[in-house]
Structures are given as C-alpha cells and as structure tokens.
Design an enzyme around this catalytic site. Structure first.
Site, PDB file in Angstrom:
ATOM      1  N   LYS A   1       0.928  -1.205  -0.144  1.00 27.69           N
ATOM      2  CA  LYS A   1      -0.004  -0.127   0.114  1.00 27.69           C
ATOM      3  C   LYS A   1       0.851   1.146   0.006  1.00 27.69           C
ATOM      4  CE  LYS A   1      -3.594   2.250   2.503  1.00 27.69           C
ATOM      5  NZ  LYS A   1      -4.400   2.203   4.004  1.00 27.69           N
TER       6      LYS A   1
ATOM      7  N   LYS B   1      -2.381  -1.373  -3.828  1.00 29.08           N
ATOM      8  CA  LYS B   1      -3.195  -0.169  -3.517  1.00 29.08           C
ATOM      9  C   LYS B   1      -2.364   0.950  -3.822  1.00 29.08           C
ATOM     10  CE  LYS B   1      -6.448   2.168  -0.697  1.00 29.08           C
ATOM     11  NZ  LYS B   1      -7.106   2.087   0.767  1.00 29.08           N
TER      12      LYS B   1
END
Length: 323
Positions: free
Chosen positions: A193, A246
């Site tokens: 992330k 992400k």
C-alpha cells in the site's frame, strides 16, 4: 514470410474467441461506507459521485442490489459518531462495522463481508494507530488492531483486511485469531500500500484526513519497486491468505511483479482518485465512459489481479450483464 496476426482480429466473435483476459462479475468487490446514525442516512460524496455514506438500512438496500447483480463480496469501512485519540469506538463490540456485519449476515448469509482493519476512521487525529511523540507506535498499534480484528471476527466478518501498514501486523493478527479459535478466518492484507495522492477523495467519504503530517512513515514510497515486492512477500511469510496492491492504475508494474513471485490470490484496489478522474471525464463527455471503464478493468486483470476492489463494481456488473 511474415505472420498475419490480423487474421484473428477480423470479426467481433473471432476476437472474443481468442481473447486472453476476460472480466467476470465474480472478480469484483464493492467498497461500502457505513455511518453510525439513528436515522436513515444516504449522503452522496461530492468528490465521488455515485458513492455514499450510508446508515445500516440504506446499506442493506445497497447490498440487496449488489447481490441481485451477482456481486458476491463487499468491503466495509466504518464512520463513527465519536472519535478519540485511541480510536476506542473500534474496540467496542457494538461498533458500526460489527453491527452492520451482523445485520448483513441476517439477510444475506452468502454475501462475503470483508472488513477494513485500521484506525484512521476512528481516531480524532486521522492516523492509523496510537500516537507516541507525534508518530504512530508500531507495536502498541498491533495490540489494538488484534482486539479490533477479534471483535469483527466475532461479529461474523468473513475476511479481515488489515490496511494499517504496521510491520508485523499479519503475523500478530494471525496469532490472535488462531488463539481465539478463528482458524478459518482469512486475512486479506493490504500488503503493498503506497503513500499516494490518489487517495484524496476517500478521505472525504471516510472523514479521515490526518490532522497533521502525512502517512509516509508507514505507507510505502511510490518510487520503490523492490520494496513493494518485499512488503508483499513478507506478508505472505507471516500468513496472509490474499495479497493486495493499492492504488491500481499507476501501479500495474507492481501488480505484475508480485504476480510473478507469488501463488497467493492477488487483489487490486482501484482507489477513489482513479474513480473520480473517470467520473469527471464522463461528466464532461471527454471519453466513451463505458468503453474506458471496461478497458481499465480488463487491464487490471491482464496485469495479474485475481480480484478488483472498485467503486465502479456495480456499474461494471450492469455492463457485464448487458454484454
């Protein structure tokens, strides 16, 4: 002699027959935002048209629509009335995501409920854990993440998705779940992330902007590819069942790199800023929106994603049913 590759492109049916990557409704996970309220609330977010903060009753209606379209999984984010320095609402057995999960499971027992496991929505400072000297304390945060995870598992959540980017969070959570008897609760780790500006509109809908600084001391530097791979492989070692990248659109090289190094299922989060850009282009008639949407989702799968978390999930499901 040269190869006439155009032979297999001569008609729509022929192109469809040899197509290597296909979208399926089962690929999609719909993110939903449930807000603590005693009345029926459904607030559209101006920066994300078509995305809402919903209290439990409107949330259940949304789930009914998603199930009718064939979508089999939702990802829940909670928005509480009360926030404090330690995110104590998330440690209450009746906190908003736990309550919403119980209600969803009463009506839609086969719908997979994934719960985002973090504290940024619950703290008054907007950071993802307990602060110590103006920094997030890694190990103290792990302890309360485990407590939050156990509460959510008890409420009936099918999959826990730790998104906090604390070191050791997967191993710590796995041990806590196993000790409590939740051996069969999978962990979908936000394993890679990035600290990304693409998250901007999300902070509007989740009411979770940091009150000071940023999250770069725990989320990843977007310039780093090797570290991105290391993060996901480390979470695999710690016991993650599903990995994640992400954001999505600018990170397909990372998706491919991780896909080439793991046999675990790989999720990709098509984030709020990516959604908002397509919606803005649609509003101003700058693109063929439906065509660009399907192209984008197909490219996510082509890069190696097994599942796609997207605010477009309902739209894509409608398009796939039509086509």
């Amino acid at each position: 002699m040269f190869k006439r590759l155009r032979r297999l492109r001569s008609s729509e049916n022929l192109r469809a027959m040899v197509r290597e990557t296909r979208l399926n409704i089962n690929d999609f996970i719909a993110p939903l935002f449930v807000i603590e309220s005693d009345s029926g609330i459904k607030n559209e977010i101006s920066s994300m048209p078509g995305v809402y903060q919903m209290s439990i009753e409107p949330l259940l209606k949304e789930c009914e629509e998603l199930v009718g379209l064939g979508i089999k999984a939702v990802l829940l984010f909670g928005i509480p009335k009360h926030k404090d320095a330690t995110g104590s609402h998330a440690l209450n057995k009746d906190h908003i995501v736990a309550k919403a999960t119980r209600e969803i499971k009463k009506r839609f027992k086969d719908l997979i409920v994934i719960a985002d496991l973090c504290f940024c929505e619950y703290t008054d400072h907007g950071h993802c854990g307990i602060l110590e000297n103006a920094s997030v304390s890694n190990d103290k945060t792990l302890k309360i993440l485990n407590l939050q995870g156990l509460i959510l598992a008890e409420s009936g959540v099918d999959i826990l998705a730790p998104s906090n980017m604390m070191d050791g969070n997967v191993l710590s959570l796995r041990k806590a779940l196993d000790k409590a008897g939740y051996f069969h609760t999978p962990i979908m780790s936000y394993s890679t992330k990035f600290a990304s500006s693409y998250y901007g509109p999300f902070r509007d809908v989740a009411n979770s902007p940091p009150s000071f600084g940023d999250r770069k001391s725990y989320q990843m530097d977007y310039a780093n590819q090797k570290e991105a791979l290391l993060e996901s492989l480390e979470d695999e070692k710690q016991g993650a069942d599903i990995l994640m990248v992400k954001p999505a659109l600018a990170y397909l090289d990372i998706v491919k790199e991780i896909r080439d190094h793991t046999l675990l299922p790989l999720a990709l989060y098509n984030v709020s800023g990516e959604y908002a850009m397509l919606k803005l282009a649609q509003k101003h008639n700058l693109i063929n929106y439906e065509s660009v949407l399907l192209e984008t989702m197909t490219c996510f799968k082509r890069a190696g994603a097994d599942m796609i978390i997207s605010y477009h999930a309902k739209e894509v499901a409608n398009l796939l049913q039509r086509n």
